[in-house]
Every structure is written in C-alpha cells, then in structure tokens.
Design a protein around this motif. Structure first.
Motif, PDB file in Angstrom:
ATOM      1  N   GLY A 307      78.100 -20.201 -13.768  1.00  0.00           N
ATOM      2  CA  GLY A 307      77.882 -21.613 -13.526  1.00  0.00           C
ATOM      3  C   GLY A 307      77.968 -22.472 -14.961  1.00  0.00           C
ATOM      4  O   GLY A 307      78.439 -23.201 -15.212  1.00  0.00           O
ATOM      5  N   LEU A 308      77.032 -21.877 -15.688  1.00  0.00           N
ATOM      6  CA  LEU A 308      76.653 -22.468 -17.109  1.00  0.00           C
ATOM      7  C   LEU A 308      77.745 -22.596 -18.204  1.00  0.00           C
ATOM      8  O   LEU A 308      77.940 -23.482 -18.588  1.00  0.00           O
ATOM      9  CB  LEU A 308      75.311 -22.002 -17.756  1.00  0.00           C
ATOM     10  CG  LEU A 308      73.873 -22.248 -16.828  1.00  0.00           C
ATOM     11  CD1 LEU A 308      72.799 -21.487 -17.793  1.00  0.00           C
ATOM     12  CD2 LEU A 308      73.874 -23.632 -17.131  1.00  0.00           C
ATOM     13  N   ARG A 309      78.490 -21.222 -17.870  1.00  0.00           N
ATOM     14  CA  ARG A 309      79.573 -21.118 -18.764  1.00  0.00           C
ATOM     15  C   ARG A 309      80.821 -21.996 -18.314  1.00  0.00           C
ATOM     16  O   ARG A 309      81.163 -22.784 -19.256  1.00  0.00           O
ATOM     17  CB  ARG A 309      80.405 -19.589 -18.717  1.00  0.00           C
ATOM     18  CG  ARG A 309      81.378 -19.310 -19.583  1.00  0.00           C
ATOM     19  CD  ARG A 309      81.914 -18.088 -19.342  1.00  0.00           C
ATOM     20  NE  ARG A 309      81.194 -16.872 -19.386  1.00  0.00           N
ATOM     21  CZ  ARG A 309      81.232 -15.803 -19.195  1.00  0.00           C
ATOM     22  NH1 ARG A 309      82.313 -15.075 -18.794  1.00  0.00           N
ATOM     23  NH2 ARG A 309      80.252 -14.912 -19.496  1.00  0.00           N
ATOM     24  N   GLY A 310      80.949 -22.290 -17.165  1.00  0.00           N
ATOM     25  CA  GLY A 310      81.934 -23.119 -16.459  1.00  0.00           C
ATOM     26  C   GLY A 310      81.757 -24.592 -17.188  1.00  0.00           C
ATOM     27  O   GLY A 310      82.577 -25.406 -17.458  1.00  0.00           O
ATOM     28  N   LEU A 311      80.521 -25.024 -16.799  1.00  0.00           N
ATOM     29  CA  LEU A 311      80.021 -26.354 -17.275  1.00  0.00           C
ATOM     30  C   LEU A 311      80.290 -26.545 -18.877  1.00  0.00           C
ATOM     31  O   LEU A 311      80.716 -27.465 -19.352  1.00  0.00           O
ATOM     32  CB  LEU A 311      78.695 -26.608 -17.020  1.00  0.00           C
ATOM     33  CG  LEU A 311      78.376 -26.925 -15.648  1.00  0.00           C
ATOM     34  CD1 LEU A 311      76.943 -26.955 -15.073  1.00  0.00           C
ATOM     35  CD2 LEU A 311      79.227 -27.908 -14.940  1.00  0.00           C
ATOM     36  N   SER A 312      79.861 -25.507 -19.521  1.00  0.00           N
ATOM     37  CA  SER A 312      80.063 -25.747 -21.134  1.00  0.00           C
ATOM     38  C   SER A 312      81.472 -25.711 -21.595  1.00  0.00           C
ATOM     39  O   SER A 312      81.861 -26.520 -22.731  1.00  0.00           O
ATOM     40  CB  SER A 312      79.234 -24.392 -21.888  1.00  0.00           C
ATOM     41  OG  SER A 312      80.066 -23.166 -21.560  1.00  0.00           O
ATOM     42  N   LEU A 313      82.543 -25.210 -20.959  1.00  0.00           N
ATOM     43  CA  LEU A 313      83.790 -25.027 -21.350  1.00  0.00           C
ATOM     44  C   LEU A 313      84.436 -26.597 -20.812  1.00  0.00           C
ATOM     45  O   LEU A 313      85.340 -27.042 -21.783  1.00  0.00           O
ATOM     46  CB  LEU A 313      84.583 -24.114 -20.696  1.00  0.00           C
ATOM     47  CG  LEU A 313      84.266 -22.606 -21.254  1.00  0.00           C
ATOM     48  CD1 LEU A 313      85.060 -21.577 -20.290  1.00  0.00           C
ATOM     49  CD2 LEU A 313      84.639 -22.491 -22.501  1.00  0.00           C
ATOM     50  N   ALA A 396      89.782 -23.350 -17.349  1.00  0.00           N
ATOM     51  CA  ALA A 396      88.899 -22.234 -17.621  1.00  0.00           C
ATOM     52  C   ALA A 396      87.395 -22.531 -17.165  1.00  0.00           C
ATOM     53  O   ALA A 396      86.827 -21.601 -16.437  1.00  0.00           O
ATOM     54  CB  ALA A 396      88.668 -21.782 -18.867  1.00  0.00           C
ATOM     55  N   GLY A 397      87.001 -23.901 -17.364  1.00  0.00           N
ATOM     56  CA  GLY A 397      85.924 -24.263 -16.904  1.00  0.00           C
ATOM     57  C   GLY A 397      85.551 -24.202 -15.255  1.00  0.00           C
ATOM     58  O   GLY A 397      84.646 -23.746 -14.906  1.00  0.00           O
ATOM     59  N   SER A 398      86.608 -24.568 -14.540  1.00  0.00           N
ATOM     60  CA  SER A 398      86.696 -24.679 -13.373  1.00  0.00           C
ATOM     61  C   SER A 398      86.647 -23.362 -12.614  1.00  0.00           C
ATOM     62  O   SER A 398      86.309 -22.979 -11.611  1.00  0.00           O
ATOM     63  CB  SER A 398      88.180 -25.416 -12.835  1.00  0.00           C
ATOM     64  OG  SER A 398      88.040 -26.765 -13.278  1.00  0.00           O
ATOM     65  N   THR A 399      87.286 -22.441 -13.319  1.00  0.00           N
ATOM     66  CA  THR A 399      87.456 -20.896 -12.892  1.00  0.00           C
ATOM     67  C   THR A 399      86.053 -20.524 -12.989  1.00  0.00           C
ATOM     68  O   THR A 399      85.570 -19.576 -12.186  1.00  0.00           O
ATOM     69  CB  THR A 399      88.343 -20.070 -13.549  1.00  0.00           C
ATOM     70  OG1 THR A 399      88.116 -20.114 -14.795  1.00  0.00           O
ATOM     71  CG2 THR A 399      89.707 -20.480 -13.325  1.00  0.00           C
ATOM     72  N   GLY A 400      85.197 -20.755 -13.874  1.00  0.00           N
ATOM     73  CA  GLY A 400      83.938 -20.441 -14.189  1.00  0.00           C
ATOM     74  C   GLY A 400      83.050 -20.825 -12.808  1.00  0.00           C
ATOM     75  O   GLY A 400      81.962 -20.067 -12.427  1.00  0.00           O
TER      76      GLY A 400
END
Length: 420
Positions: A307-313, A396-400
């Motif tokens: 979740g955090l990774r997706g938001l950061s991208l 990419a962020g959405s896939t996270g």
C-alpha cells in the motif's frame, strides 16, 4: 566438491556463510543495476533508443527470474557451491565481453541473455536456500539481511558506476562490474561449505541433525514442485503479489529512475545518489521487516508494504522534482523497496514446507522478475511514445494498491504434501 575440513565458531559459522553470501548477492545486485546506468551513455554513444536498452534489461530480468527455480533445484543436485561459482564466472565473462560490443544484439546477448542466466542463480533463491540450510532460529531475520544485500549493492555500486559513466562513458562501467564479480569467486570457494554437515556442524539453533530425502534431477524437481504448488490458491496469491513487487521496484524504478531524472535535468550522479539513499533505507527497512516477520502476521505486513509503495509511486510524477521532494520519495519508497521478501518467504515455507520452499520461492521469484521485465520494457516503450513516464508510474502505483488487497486475502496453512 564439498568442503569436509572443520571450521571455527561451531554453529556460529552459519554467520560467516551469511556474510560471504551477502557479499556475493551484493556484487550480483550491483551488476543487475548497471543497465539503469548504461541507458543514457549508450544512447549518447551509439544512438540506441531507450526501447533498445530497455529490451535488453527486460530480457535479463526475465531470465534472472525464470532461472531461479531451476537454480534452486540445481543447488540440490549439482551442489550449491558449483552452481554459484559457475554463475559468478558467467556473469563476469559476459560483462567483460560486452566491452567489445558495437551492435544492439551484442547488448542483448551479454546484458540480456548471459547476465540474466548467471544472475538467476545469485539471487533470492540463493538466500532462501542458505537460510533454510544453515538456520533453524532467526530465519526471517537472516532472509531480511540477505535480501537487503540488493539494496546495499545499489548503495555501493550505483554512485560509482554513474560517476564512471559520466567521466568515461559506458565501457569503464562494464569492466568494473566484470572485475567485482570475478573477485567474488575465491570468496565463495574459500568460505562457503556445501551445507553444515560438510563441516561437521548443525544448522544454527538446531539440536539434532535432520535427514534430507534424496533429490531428483533438476528439471524433475523444479517442475514437480511447481505442479504441487500450483494446485493451491496460496501459490497464485504469492505469485501475483510478487509479480507486482517486481513491476514496482527493479523493473521500473531500478531501470528507469536515472533516465527519468535525466529528463528533468538532473545529472546521472545525483540521480544515482537517490537510488543510493533508497538503498540505505531499504537496508534498514528490509532487515527490520525480517525481524517483524518473526513476530507478526506476514499478510498484514505485506498489506502495509504494498500500500505504501503504491502511494509513493503515484506521488512521484506529481512532485516538483525538487531536492526535498525527491529525498522524501527516496526515504518513503526505500523503506519497503524489497521488505516484501521475508514475509513472502515465510508464507511460502508455511504453505509448502522447508524442503520445497526454496524451489517454490524460486517460482514465486520468477513471477517477480516477469513483472520487473514487463515494467522495464513497457517503461521504455511508453517513454519513447509519450515522451514521459507519467502513465507508467500511475499504472505501477495502482498495481501496488491491488497487491495490498491480495495480501490480506491469503490464508495461512500447513505445508502441502511433499513427494519423497
């Protein structure tokens, strides 16, 4: 060839093995990060478009992942030491040979095919095999540490490689990689026995020796384990989330961040410094993730990480690319770059058992590299066709966020039956 002579430190010799494997993984990670540094110098020297270099990087990443499960099986049949030494030699030779390249297919063969084949054996499956052979206690912590070697490889090599590329072009970069990989061969030869029993020891934390079932051939073992694992829902959840893990890390950021920063007028060395900063924080974050995985539900940890990774991208392309915004991204994103590995390995070990887990994890890691290869190639194509990386980072962020949802849908269960 097994090492049969005794070694110092008793069961604590397991930590010497981890240190040697950490260095090997670090060197291999530095080699895998090199294509991201080579994109701009090769574009300037040969006039090759980013889709050309991205294709080579994508092929290397794809083979790196696909070799993993077969490498894990090969370590059980041919031997861990022979497999790792051969892989290091192949990577070093392919990097050295690339210093003579003049055509795109030379790049594809050296940094795509041969580098990918070699690096697949010096990867996450190696860490999983070492941890399961040498440790009973603190497995997740040790896996977190070995996984963090990827970040440390980025930390150590990228700024140096970027400086070499900036000062001398692409050729000093490939020569430096070849030399470092060659230097790791005697380290593994001298310090890493085949298994604890080879030096008359037990795994760290073990009180009695375990008898391993005889191993079948490499292909039979790899495909047979895949067949049993693929019959479970857990395997496909882990495969899908790890596909997204690769799609959102080394495939996209590891391959294209330096080039993306170049589009924004940021020099290569400064952009490599961002990856170095990510490496520092990922070294902390992934090691901490291993500690947390020994104590908390790994599914919940994966939910937070993805979740955090997706938001950061999603945040990055809308930032102003100032010093402070980029540092914020590097810290936030770096903390969970590959923190997903320890909880993923724990879930695989719980579901498929200690003997099959390294091979199953190799197949799951293959999904990681399929995702990374897709992002490496797609990122280059979208950049060439659209002129920027906006769409790629949003995707990419959405896939996270999707991976975060899949993580909490998994069930924890007992190991499936293992074939004798």
């Amino acid at each position: 060839m097994n090492i049969t002579r005794s070694r110092p430190f008793g069961q604590n010799y397991a930590f010497v093995v981890v240190a040697a494997i950490f260095l090997a993984l670090l060197a291999a990670a530095g080699a895998r990060s090199a294509p991201g540094v080579l994109i701009l110098p090769l574009e300037e020297h040969f006039g090759w478009g980013r889709s050309v270099t991205a294709l080579s990087a994508g092929v290397g990443i794809f083979l790196y992942g696909m070799v993993g499960p077969f490498a894990a099986a090969l370590m059980n049949t041919l031997g861990l030491r022979r497999t790792v030494l051969g892989a290091l030699a192949l990577m070093s030779l392919s990097a050295a040979a690339s210093s003579f390249m003049t055509q795109p297919w030379h790049l594809l063969l050296s940094w795509g095919v041969f580098s990918g084949l070699g690096s697949g054996a010096v990867a996450l499956v190696l860490g999983a095999t070492i941890v399961n052979r040498w440790f009973v206690r603190n497995r997740s912590l040790m896996m977190g540490l070995l996984t963090a070697s990827t970040a440390t490889g980025t930390l150590v090599f990228l700024p140096v490689l970027a400086w070499l590329a900036q000062e001398g072009g692409w050729r000093p970069v490939v020569i430096a990689v070849a030399v470092v990989l060659a230097a790791m061969i005697p380290v593994i030869w001298l310090l890493v026995p085949e298994r604890p029993a080879s030096i008359g020891q037990l795994p760290y934390g073990a009180t009695a020796a375990t008898v391993e079932a005889p191993h079948k051939g490499m292909v039979t073992a790899a495909l047979g384990t895949l067949r049993r694992a693929a019959a479970t829902r857990t395997f496909w959840y882990l495969f899908a989330t790890f596909f997204i893990c690769g799609f959102t890390t080394n495939g996209l950021v590891g391959t294209h961040l330096i080039a993306m920063c170049g589009d924004m007028g940021i020099p290569e060395v400064q952009a490599a410094g961002l990856l170095m900063l990510m490496g520092i924080f990922d070294l902390v974050g992934t090691t901490l993730s291993g500690w947390l995985t020994d104590r908390y539900d790994p599914r919940k940890l994966l939910f937070v990480y993805y979740g955090l990774r997706g938001l950061s991208l999603i945040y990055l392309p809308f930032s102003d690319f100032s010093y402070y915004s980029l540092v914020l991204f590097a810290v936030f994103y770096g903390l969970d770059w590959i923190a997903t590995v320890p909880p993923t390995l724990r879930l695989a070990t719980e579901a498929f058992g200690e003997r099959d887990a390294p091979v199953v994890f190799g197949w799951i890691a293959a999904g990681h590299q399929m995702g990374a290869a897709s992002a490496a190639f797609l990122g280059g194509v979208l950049r060439d066709t659209q002129g920027d990386y906006l769409t790629m980072f949003l995707l990419a962020g959405s896939t996270g966020l999707v991976a975060a949802g899949l993580s909490v849908m998994m069930r924890r269960g007992h190991a499936v039956a293992q074939a004798a």
